[in-house]
Design a protein around this motif. Structure first.
Motif, mmCIF file in Angstrom:
data_model
loop_
_atom_site.group_PDB
_atom_site.id
_atom_site.type_symbol
_atom_site.label_atom_id
_atom_site.label_comp_id
_atom_site.label_asym_id
_atom_site.label_seq_id
_atom_site.Cartn_x
_atom_site.Cartn_y
_atom_site.Cartn_z
ATOM 1 N N ILE A 193 0.834 -1.203 0.000
ATOM 2 C CA ILE A 193 0.000 0.000 0.000
ATOM 3 C C ILE A 193 0.869 1.254 0.000
ATOM 4 C CG2 ILE A 193 -1.577 1.375 1.422
ATOM 5 C CD1 ILE A 193 -2.947 -1.208 2.220
ATOM 6 N N LEU A 194 1.881 1.289 0.858
ATOM 7 C CA LEU A 194 2.769 2.456 0.898
ATOM 8 C C LEU A 194 3.480 2.650 -0.432
ATOM 9 C CD1 LEU A 194 4.344 2.117 4.469
ATOM 10 C CD2 LEU A 194 2.546 3.691 3.717
ATOM 11 N N HIS A 195 3.935 1.560 -1.036
ATOM 12 C CA HIS A 195 4.629 1.663 -2.321
ATOM 13 C C HIS A 195 3.681 2.160 -3.410
ATOM 14 C CE1 HIS A 195 8.236 1.005 -4.600
ATOM 15 N NE2 HIS A 195 7.594 0.296 -5.508
ATOM 16 N N GLY A 196 2.439 1.714 -3.336
ATOM 17 C CA GLY A 196 1.462 2.174 -4.314
ATOM 18 C C GLY A 196 1.108 3.634 -4.156
ATOM 19 N N ARG A 197 1.198 4.148 -2.942
ATOM 20 C CA ARG A 197 0.884 5.555 -2.696
ATOM 21 C C ARG A 197 2.055 6.479 -2.987
ATOM 22 N NH1 ARG A 197 -2.175 4.727 3.147
ATOM 23 N NH2 ARG A 197 -4.212 4.102 2.307
ATOM 24 N N ARG A 198 3.282 5.970 -2.806
ATOM 25 C CA ARG A 198 4.449 6.848 -2.887
ATOM 26 C C ARG A 198 5.270 6.688 -4.173
ATOM 27 N NH1 ARG A 198 6.697 5.995 3.359
ATOM 28 N NH2 ARG A 198 4.727 6.567 4.401
ATOM 29 N N ILE A 199 5.315 5.495 -4.714
ATOM 30 C CA ILE A 199 6.190 5.241 -5.856
ATOM 31 C C ILE A 199 5.418 4.686 -7.066
ATOM 32 C CG2 ILE A 199 8.203 3.985 -6.724
ATOM 33 C CD1 ILE A 199 8.946 6.019 -4.623
ATOM 34 N N CYS A 200 4.757 3.559 -6.887
ATOM 35 C CA CYS A 200 4.090 2.881 -7.997
ATOM 36 C C CYS A 200 2.674 3.427 -8.154
ATOM 37 C CB CYS A 200 4.081 1.371 -7.762
ATOM 38 S SG CYS A 200 3.733 0.411 -9.248
ATOM 39 N N LEU A 201 2.589 4.697 -8.537
ATOM 40 C CA LEU A 201 1.310 5.383 -8.650
ATOM 41 C C LEU A 201 0.491 4.806 -9.793
ATOM 42 C CD1 LEU A 201 2.696 9.018 -8.233
ATOM 43 C CD2 LEU A 201 2.019 7.405 -6.448
ATOM 44 N N ALA A 202 -0.816 4.980 -9.704
ATOM 45 C CA ALA A 202 -1.698 4.357 -10.688
ATOM 46 C C ALA A 202 -1.452 4.881 -12.098
ATOM 47 C CB ALA A 202 -3.155 4.578 -10.283
ATOM 48 N N ARG A 203 -1.352 6.196 -12.265
ATOM 49 C CA ARG A 203 -1.260 6.759 -13.614
ATOM 50 C C ARG A 203 0.170 7.022 -14.058
ATOM 51 N NH1 ARG A 203 -6.396 10.941 -14.337
ATOM 52 N NH2 ARG A 203 -8.016 9.413 -13.762
ATOM 53 N N ARG A 204 1.002 7.487 -13.150
ATOM 54 C CA ARG A 204 2.382 7.808 -13.527
ATOM 55 C C ARG A 204 3.339 7.217 -12.498
ATOM 56 N NH1 ARG A 204 2.410 14.091 -15.777
ATOM 57 N NH2 ARG A 204 0.928 13.757 -17.502
ATOM 58 N N PRO A 205 3.594 5.923 -12.581
ATOM 59 C CA PRO A 205 4.509 5.305 -11.613
ATOM 60 C C PRO A 205 5.903 5.906 -11.706
ATOM 61 C CG PRO A 205 4.061 3.826 -13.448
ATOM 62 C CD PRO A 205 3.098 4.963 -13.578
ATOM 63 N N ARG A 206 6.532 6.107 -10.566
ATOM 64 C CA ARG A 206 7.861 6.708 -10.512
ATOM 65 C C ARG A 206 8.920 5.596 -10.572
ATOM 66 N NH1 ARG A 206 8.222 9.107 -5.249
ATOM 67 N NH2 ARG A 206 10.146 10.041 -6.011
ATOM 68 N N CYS A 207 8.998 4.960 -11.725
ATOM 69 C CA CYS A 207 9.877 3.793 -11.876
ATOM 70 C C CYS A 207 11.340 4.133 -11.611
ATOM 71 C CB CYS A 207 9.719 3.199 -13.279
ATOM 72 S SG CYS A 207 8.049 2.588 -13.610
ATOM 73 N N GLU A 208 11.743 5.360 -11.933
ATOM 74 C CA GLU A 208 13.137 5.756 -11.740
ATOM 75 C C GLU A 208 13.536 5.788 -10.270
ATOM 76 O OE1 GLU A 208 10.684 9.333 -11.113
ATOM 77 O OE2 GLU A 208 10.695 7.711 -12.609
ATOM 78 N N ALA A 209 12.539 5.876 -9.372
ATOM 79 C CA ALA A 209 12.812 5.927 -7.938
ATOM 80 C C ALA A 209 12.548 4.584 -7.260
ATOM 81 C CB ALA A 209 11.951 7.012 -7.285
ATOM 82 N N CYS A 210 12.301 3.529 -8.041
ATOM 83 C CA CYS A 210 11.885 2.244 -7.489
ATOM 84 C C CYS A 210 13.040 1.254 -7.446
ATOM 85 C CB CYS A 210 10.743 1.666 -8.326
ATOM 86 S SG CYS A 210 10.103 0.114 -7.684
ATOM 87 N N LEU A 211 13.206 0.594 -6.312
ATOM 88 C CA LEU A 211 14.251 -0.417 -6.164
ATOM 89 C C LEU A 211 13.942 -1.687 -6.944
ATOM 90 C CD1 LEU A 211 15.141 -0.237 -2.352
ATOM 91 C CD2 LEU A 211 16.298 0.853 -4.276
ATOM 92 N N MET A 212 12.738 -1.775 -7.501
ATOM 93 C CA MET A 212 12.336 -2.996 -8.205
ATOM 94 C C MET A 212 12.415 -2.875 -9.717
ATOM 95 S SD MET A 212 9.116 -4.188 -5.850
ATOM 96 C CE MET A 212 8.740 -3.053 -4.523
ATOM 97 N N GLN A 213 12.937 -1.772 -10.213
ATOM 98 C CA GLN A 213 12.911 -1.561 -11.654
ATOM 99 C C GLN A 213 13.717 -2.588 -12.427
ATOM 100 O OE1 GLN A 213 15.055 2.005 -13.037
ATOM 101 N NE2 GLN A 213 15.659 2.371 -10.927
ATOM 102 N N ASP A 214 14.721 -3.190 -11.797
ATOM 103 C CA ASP A 214 15.544 -4.170 -12.514
ATOM 104 C C ASP A 214 14.840 -5.491 -12.745
ATOM 105 O OD1 ASP A 214 17.602 -2.371 -12.691
ATOM 106 O OD2 ASP A 214 18.693 -3.143 -10.931
ATOM 107 N N PHE A 215 13.849 -5.794 -11.946
ATOM 108 C CA PHE A 215 13.151 -7.070 -12.144
ATOM 109 C C PHE A 215 11.636 -6.934 -12.321
ATOM 110 C CE2 PHE A 215 13.792 -6.413 -7.569
ATOM 111 C CZ PHE A 215 12.491 -6.477 -7.076
#
Length: 221
Positions: A193-215
């Protein structure tokens, strides 16, 4: 001839290998993840969770202090009608229906459970305004039961991260239970839930700030 039970739907390719990576990233990002609803006891948590449906935790937390000051427990709220509760939660979405549910919910708590919130899944689901998600939230946060409550954030991230292809929340819940250790279910729910609110947003996910972008199989989606 005994009919064998149907097999559960197949998990997405790579889900089992990706799950521990997701958990590790979430533990790094949100080591102290917990519900953002403010409550002091199971009754307050139940009420706040019912109010949070299609509403933000911020709006719920802004309204509940006055609500709980007026109705501190189920016995007090059971004496109220929807018209008494409505003015106290007017700033929350769908407040009229929620006021009706809270009035009925409080009466049933008094009639069936002595005014206490039961630590039983089916009993909570049977309360007005509650459902599987509400029961999971209450039982995990108030009573420490292992559970994964699937809201819009959890469902969206489960699909984006390639952990489930399901759109039904109950089936998403089952997929996540198959992938993650039981003792981390409650943490997983709050961290997603926190990740969905702060990083993986519904319309414009902040992939550049995500530790999971590599996988993450859907970076940028």
């Amino acid at each position: 001839m005994t009919r064998r039970p149907p097999s559960p739907p197949r998990l997405p390719n790579g889900a089992k290998a990706r799950a521990p990576l997701v958990l590790s990233a979430l533990e790094t990002l949100y080591p102290d993840a917990r519900t953002e609803l403010v409550f002091r006891n199971p009754f307050e948590l139940l009420v706040a969770t019912v109010l949070s449906a299609q509403a933000t935790d911020v709006s719920v937390n802004a309204a509940t202090p006055a609500l709980f000051a007026r109705y501190p427990d189920a016995v007090a709220m059971s004496q109220a009608g929807p018209e008494d509760i409505e003015p106290l939660i007017r700033t929350i979405g769908l407040y009229r229906g929620k006021a009706r549910n809270l009035a009925a919910l409080a009466r049933l708590l008094v009639e069936r459970h002595g005014g206490e919130v039961p630590d039983d899944f089916d009993a909570v689901v049977a309360l007005p305004g509650a459902g599987r998600k509400t029961a999971n939230v209450v039982l995990s946060n108030a009573y420490g039961f292992p559970a994964i409550a699937v809201d819009t954030h959890v469902g969206r991230l489960a699909r984006r991260l390639g952990l489930s292809v399901q759109t039904n929340p109950d089936r998403v819940e089952l997929d996540l239970q198959r992938l993650f250790p039981r003792e981390r279910w409650v943490f997983l729910h709050h961290a997603l839930i926190l990740h969905g609110r702060r990083i993986c947003l519904a319309r414009r996910p902040r992939c550049e700030a995500c530790l999971m972008q590599d996988f993450c199989p859907k970076v940028g989606v």
